[in-house]
Design a protein around this motif. Sequence first.
Motif, PDB file in Angstrom:
ATOM      1  N   VAL A 210     -11.585  -3.467   1.084  1.00  0.00           N
ATOM      2  CA  VAL A 210     -10.516  -2.481   1.056  1.00  0.00           C
ATOM      3  C   VAL A 210     -11.158  -1.153   1.426  1.00  0.00           C
ATOM      4  N   LEU A 211     -10.828  -0.652   2.611  1.00  0.00           N
ATOM      5  CA  LEU A 211     -11.429   0.561   3.148  1.00  0.00           C
ATOM      6  C   LEU A 211     -10.386   1.675   3.152  1.00  0.00           C
ATOM      7  N   THR A 212     -10.585   2.680   2.289  1.00  0.00           N
ATOM      8  CA  THR A 212      -9.655   3.803   2.227  1.00  0.00           C
ATOM      9  C   THR A 212     -10.073   4.865   3.241  1.00  0.00           C
ATOM     10  N   LEU A 213      -9.053   5.453   3.897  1.00  0.00           N
ATOM     11  CA  LEU A 213      -9.295   6.375   5.006  1.00  0.00           C
ATOM     12  C   LEU A 213      -8.638   7.731   4.784  1.00  0.00           C
ATOM     13  N   GLY A 214      -8.551   8.161   3.528  1.00  0.00           N
ATOM     14  CA  GLY A 214      -7.994   9.466   3.213  1.00  0.00           C
ATOM     15  C   GLY A 214      -6.561   9.603   3.696  1.00  0.00           C
ATOM     16  N   HIS A 215      -6.268  10.674   4.441  1.00  0.00           N
ATOM     17  CA  HIS A 215      -4.903  10.942   4.890  1.00  0.00           C
ATOM     18  C   HIS A 215      -4.431   9.975   5.979  1.00  0.00           C
ATOM     19  N   ASN A 216      -5.335   9.100   6.464  1.00  0.00           N
ATOM     20  CA  ASN A 216      -4.929   8.106   7.461  1.00  0.00           C
ATOM     21  C   ASN A 216      -4.401   6.816   6.840  1.00  0.00           C
ATOM     22  N   GLY A 217      -4.696   6.584   5.553  1.00  0.00           N
ATOM     23  CA  GLY A 217      -4.215   5.376   4.902  1.00  0.00           C
ATOM     24  C   GLY A 217      -5.342   4.459   4.468  1.00  0.00           C
ATOM     25  N   VAL A 218      -5.100   3.148   4.531  1.00  0.00           N
ATOM     26  CA  VAL A 218      -6.054   2.165   4.018  1.00  0.00           C
ATOM     27  C   VAL A 218      -5.976   0.893   4.847  1.00  0.00           C
ATOM     28  N   VAL A 219      -7.121   0.209   4.958  1.00  0.00           N
ATOM     29  CA  VAL A 219      -7.206  -1.077   5.661  1.00  0.00           C
ATOM     30  C   VAL A 219      -7.782  -2.126   4.720  1.00  0.00           C
ATOM     31  N   TYR A 220      -7.159  -3.294   4.696  1.00  0.00           N
ATOM     32  CA  TYR A 220      -7.727  -4.461   4.012  1.00  0.00           C
ATOM     33  C   TYR A 220      -8.135  -5.468   5.072  1.00  0.00           C
ATOM     34  N   ARG A 221      -9.317  -6.051   4.894  1.00  0.00           N
ATOM     35  CA  ARG A 221      -9.718  -7.112   5.816  1.00  0.00           C
ATOM     36  C   ARG A 221     -10.535  -8.175   5.091  1.00  0.00           C
ATOM     37  N   ASP A 222     -10.232  -9.428   5.395  1.00  0.00           N
ATOM     38  CA  ASP A 222     -11.104 -10.546   5.049  1.00  0.00           C
ATOM     39  C   ASP A 222     -11.255 -11.391   6.307  1.00  0.00           C
ATOM     40  N   LYS A 223     -11.865 -12.559   6.217  1.00  0.00           N
ATOM     41  CA  LYS A 223     -12.153 -13.336   7.418  1.00  0.00           C
ATOM     42  C   LYS A 223     -10.900 -13.897   8.076  1.00  0.00           C
ATOM     43  N   ASN A 224      -9.777 -13.867   7.353  1.00  0.00           N
ATOM     44  CA  ASN A 224      -8.544 -14.426   7.904  1.00  0.00           C
ATOM     45  C   ASN A 224      -7.453 -13.404   8.191  1.00  0.00           C
ATOM     46  N   ASN A 225      -7.508 -12.245   7.535  1.00  0.00           N
ATOM     47  CA  ASN A 225      -6.380 -11.321   7.593  1.00  0.00           C
ATOM     48  C   ASN A 225      -6.824  -9.866   7.713  1.00  0.00           C
ATOM     49  N   THR A 226      -5.963  -9.063   8.326  1.00  0.00           N
ATOM     50  CA  THR A 226      -6.099  -7.616   8.327  1.00  0.00           C
ATOM     51  C   THR A 226      -4.737  -7.016   7.994  1.00  0.00           C
ATOM     52  N   PHE A 227      -4.698  -6.115   7.018  1.00  0.00           N
ATOM     53  CA  PHE A 227      -3.469  -5.423   6.652  1.00  0.00           C
ATOM     54  C   PHE A 227      -3.754  -3.926   6.573  1.00  0.00           C
ATOM     55  N   THR A 228      -2.771  -3.122   6.934  1.00  0.00           N
ATOM     56  CA  THR A 228      -2.914  -1.673   6.837  1.00  0.00           C
ATOM     57  C   THR A 228      -1.738  -1.096   6.063  1.00  0.00           C
ATOM     58  N   HIS A 229      -1.950   0.108   5.524  1.00  0.00           N
ATOM     59  CA  HIS A 229      -0.874   0.827   4.844  1.00  0.00           C
ATOM     60  C   HIS A 229      -1.105   2.312   5.031  1.00  0.00           C
ATOM     61  N   GLY A 230      -0.015   3.038   5.228  1.00  0.00           N
ATOM     62  CA  GLY A 230      -0.097   4.478   5.405  1.00  0.00           C
ATOM     63  C   GLY A 230      -0.157   5.225   4.087  1.00  0.00           C
ATOM     64  N   ILE A 231       0.321   6.462   4.085  1.00  0.00           N
ATOM     65  CA  ILE A 231       0.274   7.301   2.892  1.00  0.00           C
ATOM     66  C   ILE A 231       1.680   7.776   2.554  1.00  0.00           C
ATOM     67  N   TYR A 232       1.786   8.501   1.431  1.00  0.00           N
ATOM     68  CA  TYR A 232       3.047   9.096   1.024  1.00  0.00           C
ATOM     69  C   TYR A 232       2.902  10.610   1.021  1.00  0.00           C
ATOM     70  N   ASP A 233       3.919  11.261   1.544  1.00  0.00           N
ATOM     71  CA  ASP A 233       3.916  12.724   1.660  1.00  0.00           C
ATOM     72  C   ASP A 233       4.290  13.326   0.312  1.00  0.00           C
ATOM     73  N   ILE A 234       3.304  13.905  -0.364  1.00  0.00           N
ATOM     74  CA  ILE A 234       3.525  14.439  -1.705  1.00  0.00           C
ATOM     75  C   ILE A 234       2.650  15.678  -1.891  1.00  0.00           C
ATOM     76  N   LYS A 235       3.095  16.612  -2.690  1.00  0.00           N
ATOM     77  CA  LYS A 235       2.327  17.834  -2.934  1.00  0.00           C
ATOM     78  C   LYS A 235       1.067  17.502  -3.716  1.00  0.00           C
TER      79      LYS A 235
END
Length: 307
Positions: A210-235
């Motif tokens: 699970v690799l977090t990328l700050g304001h760019n979001g996050v990436v999950y990867r294992d040998k079979n899958n890759t998933f990404t998720h963005g961020i939420y706009d909050i103060k």
Amino acid sequence: MSILNFGSLNIDHVYHVDHFVRPGETISAERLDYFSGGKGLNQSIALAKAGANVYHAGKIGVDGENLKQILSDNGVHTDYIEMTDGVNGHALIQVVPSGQNNIIIYGGSNHEITEEYADRVLEHFGEGDLVLMQNETSCIDYIARKCAQKKIKIAINPSPISEKLLDTFPFELVSLFFINEIEGRELSGKEKTDEILDSLLEQYPDSAFVLTLGHNGVVYRDKNNTFTHGIYDIKVVDTTAAGDTFTGYFLACYAAGEPVPDCLRKASVASSLAVSKPGAAPSIPRMEEVQEAKSHLKYVEFQNPLF
């Protein structure tokens, strides 16, 4: 499944300043707050608030007795926490008006974890359980090897990254890594996000990342899958517990068998809510707050030019 967190227990000294102090400069703080903290304590509370059955193992100093009560009040099992005669671990944190922070950590009692103590704690756990560690306590390489012998799965947040950790920790035994860009580069020797993950999977093909990328979001990867998720706009008020909240929520959902995209979404909402409040542990939301907030937070799609 029980989750055992061999983690740090800190007292956070939070100084609110106009800007981060520069070399040779003396500045005045506008306010000083004291909070319970430490990556270990924060992650245990996040795990418990997300619904996990979590036990915390660690050492507190003579000035840290209230930390055990705080964990207990938040639903964390504290049976294995012991007190030492020394000073408690603590952090000096500067927070600027934007909410960004920098942190100096003193290990104190967190560095008094011994092999003998680890053995006594691990007697109560075995196959089917999971241990979480960070790099803020002593003896983590021994704990990892002992867990592998007992077939206990290992998750690690290798922060703060250090030469000693890179030289001595048996990363090949880890099932799940929680890393940011800095840690990813140090572990892989690569710069771009896709290259970091490719390199890590080549080195540790049976692990998930699970690799977090700050304001760019996050990436999950294992040998079979890759998933990404963005961020939420909050103060943003205070980012101190953002990463720990994400780690605890993702791991709690992941250990419960939820699909990875759901784990990423809930962890992202939880960490967004955490940065909207001051402090570390006190800012971590409960699952009910996360479920309620999912419907009204503004989502920003994952965008990373290096991926």
